[in-house]
Design a protein around this motif. Structure first.
Motif, mmCIF file in Angstrom:
data_model
loop_
_atom_site.group_PDB
_atom_site.id
_atom_site.type_symbol
_atom_site.label_atom_id
_atom_site.label_comp_id
_atom_site.label_asym_id
_atom_site.label_seq_id
_atom_site.Cartn_x
_atom_site.Cartn_y
_atom_site.Cartn_z
ATOM 1 N N GLY A 194 32.618 39.156 45.286
ATOM 2 C CA GLY A 194 33.187 39.059 43.845
ATOM 3 C C GLY A 194 32.390 39.811 42.846
ATOM 4 N N ALA A 195 31.446 40.725 42.989
ATOM 5 C CA ALA A 195 30.542 41.725 42.185
ATOM 6 C C ALA A 195 31.692 42.651 41.465
ATOM 7 N N TRP A 196 32.617 43.051 42.038
ATOM 8 C CA TRP A 196 33.350 44.268 41.625
ATOM 9 C C TRP A 196 34.909 44.010 42.083
ATOM 10 N N PHE A 197 35.932 44.831 41.210
ATOM 11 C CA PHE A 197 37.146 44.791 41.591
ATOM 12 C C PHE A 197 37.876 46.030 41.224
ATOM 13 N N ALA A 198 38.934 46.500 41.565
ATOM 14 C CA ALA A 198 39.510 47.622 40.933
ATOM 15 C C ALA A 198 40.952 47.832 41.094
ATOM 16 N N CYS A 199 41.690 48.549 40.187
ATOM 17 C CA CYS A 199 43.095 48.581 40.410
ATOM 18 C C CYS A 199 43.543 50.141 39.944
ATOM 19 N N HIS A 200 44.458 50.757 40.235
ATOM 20 C CA HIS A 200 45.009 52.183 39.854
ATOM 21 C C HIS A 200 46.573 52.014 39.557
ATOM 22 N N ASP A 201 46.759 53.403 38.875
ATOM 23 C CA ASP A 201 47.983 53.537 38.567
ATOM 24 C C ASP A 201 48.824 54.017 39.724
ATOM 25 N N PRO A 202 49.872 53.308 40.369
ATOM 26 C CA PRO A 202 50.510 53.788 41.479
ATOM 27 C C PRO A 202 51.073 55.249 41.362
ATOM 28 N N SER A 203 51.304 55.907 40.351
ATOM 29 C CA SER A 203 51.974 57.133 39.979
ATOM 30 C C SER A 203 50.630 58.159 40.041
ATOM 31 N N GLY A 204 49.389 57.675 40.026
ATOM 32 C CA GLY A 204 48.330 58.504 40.085
ATOM 33 C C GLY A 204 48.057 59.304 38.853
ATOM 34 N N VAL A 205 48.704 58.930 37.613
ATOM 35 C CA VAL A 205 48.689 59.753 36.587
ATOM 36 C C VAL A 205 47.648 58.986 35.546
ATOM 37 N N GLY A 206 47.534 57.716 35.418
ATOM 38 C CA GLY A 206 46.484 56.978 34.663
ATOM 39 C C GLY A 206 45.150 56.882 35.364
ATOM 40 N N PRO A 207 44.072 56.685 34.485
ATOM 41 C CA PRO A 207 42.752 56.212 35.190
ATOM 42 C C PRO A 207 42.650 55.030 36.142
ATOM 43 N N ARG A 208 41.760 54.992 36.811
ATOM 44 C CA ARG A 208 41.215 53.750 37.690
ATOM 45 C C ARG A 208 40.633 53.053 36.955
ATOM 46 N N LEU A 209 40.840 51.527 36.843
ATOM 47 C CA LEU A 209 40.330 50.628 36.122
ATOM 48 C C LEU A 209 39.260 50.006 37.093
ATOM 49 N N TYR A 210 37.827 49.825 36.673
ATOM 50 C CA TYR A 210 37.046 49.366 37.561
ATOM 51 C C TYR A 210 36.321 48.142 36.694
ATOM 52 N N PHE A 211 36.265 46.894 37.507
ATOM 53 C CA PHE A 211 35.691 45.714 36.762
ATOM 54 C C PHE A 211 34.504 45.409 37.497
ATOM 55 N N GLN A 212 33.372 45.142 36.824
ATOM 56 C CA GLN A 212 32.058 44.951 37.433
ATOM 57 C C GLN A 212 31.478 43.633 36.712
ATOM 58 N N ARG A 213 31.064 42.631 37.604
ATOM 59 C CA ARG A 213 30.423 41.368 36.963
ATOM 60 C C ARG A 213 29.174 41.653 36.572
#
Length: 144
Positions: free
Chosen positions: A54-73
């Motif tokens: 549970g130290a991190w998780f990420a998500c991204h724009d499925p179109s590849g246009v927007g930035p990746r979002l990274y979440f760190q504990r």
């Protein structure tokens, strides 16, 4: 002239997966598939040492246009106003009452997901309306 670079936006938080899944709903982002060799993210997480689970998780724009979002504990909680925040552009091109109605509708949707409406800033001579909000861990963002 410098080349345009891709970037990711990193959030410090207490519960990375919870915050990431909230932002997926806000932005229409998706969680990437689990690492190779794992059927699910839960399977991957269970394979890690307890202190890394549970130290991190990420998500991204499925179109590849927007930035990746990274979440760190991180161990410490949020104690002050964000120095950087996201503007979620739901009212682009809209003005007046139409813009305000669109912002309020999105605000209602996000409050149902756990966000908090902090204040509505009404249009003036220089700026259109926007709504200041907080995500599920209190990070400020604006509906613009």
């Amino acid at each position: 002239m410098a080349a345009i670079k891709k970037f990711q936006v990193t959030f410090d938080c207490a519960d990375p997966e919870r915050v990431a899944r909230f932002w997926c709903e806000v932005l229409g982002y998706v969680v990437p598939p689990p690492p190779k060799g794992f059927d699910t993210w839960d399977d991957y997480t269970r394979s890690l040492p307890p202190e890394e689970q549970g130290a991190w998780f990420a998500c991204h724009d499925p179109s590849g246009v927007g930035p990746r979002l990274y979440f760190q504990r991180v161990p410490e909680g949020k104690v002050a106003k964000n120095r950087v925040h996201l503007d979620v552009r739901v009212g682009t091109g809209l003005v007046g009452e139409e813009r305000l109605a669109t912002l309020k509708a999105e605000c209602t949707r996000l409050v149902a997901l756990g966000a908090v409406c902090v204040r509505v800033l009404l249009a003036d001579e220089e700026n259109e309306s926007c709504i200041v909000m907080q995500d599920v861990e209190g990070n400020e963002f604006c509906l613009d």
